[in-house]
Design a protein around this motif. Structure first.
Motif, short mmCIF file in Angstrom:
data_model
loop_
_atom_site.label_atom_id
_atom_site.label_comp_id
_atom_site.label_asym_id
_atom_site.label_seq_id
_atom_site.Cartn_x
_atom_site.Cartn_y
_atom_site.Cartn_z
N PHE A 139 -1.97 -10.71 -27.41
CA PHE A 139 -0.69 -10.29 -27.94
C PHE A 139 -0.96 -9.10 -28.84
O PHE A 139 -1.87 -9.13 -29.67
N PRO A 177 4.48 -8.58 -27.81
CA PRO A 177 4.27 -8.39 -26.38
C PRO A 177 2.92 -8.94 -25.91
O PRO A 177 1.93 -8.87 -26.63
N LEU A 178 2.92 -9.50 -24.70
CA LEU A 178 1.71 -10.05 -24.09
C LEU A 178 1.16 -9.07 -23.07
O LEU A 178 1.91 -8.55 -22.24
N TYR A 179 -0.14 -8.83 -23.16
CA TYR A 179 -0.85 -8.02 -22.18
C TYR A 179 -1.96 -8.88 -21.57
O TYR A 179 -2.64 -9.63 -22.29
N GLY A 230 2.20 -6.19 -18.46
CA GLY A 230 2.53 -5.54 -19.72
C GLY A 230 2.38 -4.04 -19.67
O GLY A 230 2.76 -3.35 -20.62
N ARG A 231 1.85 -3.51 -18.59
CA ARG A 231 1.66 -2.08 -18.48
C ARG A 231 2.49 -1.55 -17.31
O ARG A 231 2.46 -2.15 -16.24
N THR A 272 5.21 -1.13 -19.28
CA THR A 272 6.20 -1.69 -20.19
C THR A 272 6.01 -3.19 -20.31
O THR A 272 5.91 -3.87 -19.28
N PRO A 273 5.94 -3.73 -21.52
CA PRO A 273 5.78 -5.18 -21.67
C PRO A 273 6.94 -5.93 -21.02
O PRO A 273 8.11 -5.59 -21.23
N THR A 274 6.62 -6.94 -20.22
CA THR A 274 7.64 -7.74 -19.55
C THR A 274 7.63 -9.19 -20.02
O THR A 274 8.53 -9.95 -19.70
N LEU A 303 7.25 -11.41 -23.60
CA LEU A 303 7.23 -11.28 -25.05
C LEU A 303 7.55 -12.62 -25.71
O LEU A 303 8.15 -13.49 -25.08
N TYR A 319 -1.69 1.70 -27.08
CA TYR A 319 -0.55 0.86 -26.71
C TYR A 319 0.65 1.19 -27.60
O TYR A 319 0.50 1.53 -28.76
N ALA A 324 4.26 -2.64 -31.41
CA ALA A 324 5.01 -3.87 -31.18
C ALA A 324 6.42 -3.72 -31.74
O ALA A 324 6.60 -3.16 -32.83
#
Length: 198
Positions: A58, A74-76, A118-119, A121-123, A125, A167, A170
């Motif tokens: 996160f 956001p989670l990556y 997440g790349r 755009t974060p999808t 969260l 990045y 947040a």
């Protein structure tokens, strides 16, 4: 003691002194270098369900800043589906005392193909955080897959520093504090006093 053995003893002593001096470099009351540096603190794990997870984290606030209550986290992560068929990452389960999980759309996971989540755009969260976060925390979550089922992991909250500065910030994160410059003697006039007679 012969000349050669005396020479070896002197070289060994010099080497040990140099190693001791280098070991002390960077040490101090606030030296972060006292802790071993890992290239990344993100989670990497292989699961028996046929889902390989790497670089899961996160994204928290900038180093020294705070992600306040009400903000979003956001989670990556990268996922490789090693099952016999395709799968989808369809949900995220979190403790309601932390916030509310949001997945904007299922993430398709073809077989044996790395998929970055997440790349650009974060999808995925956690929204409406119930408490502020500074980074360094670890959050237990349930990743929900259409075929692999639920996979429980602990995902670290990493500050937006070092390799993570590229990045986007947040959502809702406060800015990092600006360092206060220390006045120099020249700026205070201490070095210029008493020099008029030259």
């Amino acid at each position: 003691m012969t000349r050669n053995s005396r020479h070896r003893a002197i070289v060994a002593a010099a080497f040990l002194a140099a190693v001791s001096a280098l070991a002390g470099c960077g040490a101090g009351t606030d030296a972060i270098t006292n802790r071993p540096y890992s290239p990344t603190e993100a989670l990497t794990t292989k699961t028996p369900q046929g889902i390989d997870i790497s670089q899961a984290f996160f994204l928290g606030p900038d180093s020294g800043a705070t992600l306040p209550a009400g903000g979003a986290l956001p989670l990556y992560l990268s996922v490789v589906n090693t099952q016999a068929g395709t799968d989808q990452l369809v949900g995220l389960g979190v403790d309601p005392a932390l916030g509310t999980a949001k997945v904007t759309a299922p993430v398709a996971l073809p077989q044996n193909e790395r998929v970055g989540v997440g790349r650009p755009t974060p999808t995925i969260l956690i929204e409406g955080l119930k408490k502020p976060l500074r980074g360094g925390e670890s959050i237990p979550v349930q990743l929900q897959f259409a075929n692999a089922g639920i996979i429980q992991v602990r995902v670290p909250v990493i500050t937006r520093s070092r390799e993570y500065t590229a990045y986007p910030q947040a959502p809702g994160a406060s800015a990092a504090p600006t360092p206060t410059p220390t006045p120099t003697p020249a700026a205070t006039g201490a070095e210029t006093s008493g020099t008029g007679g030259h």
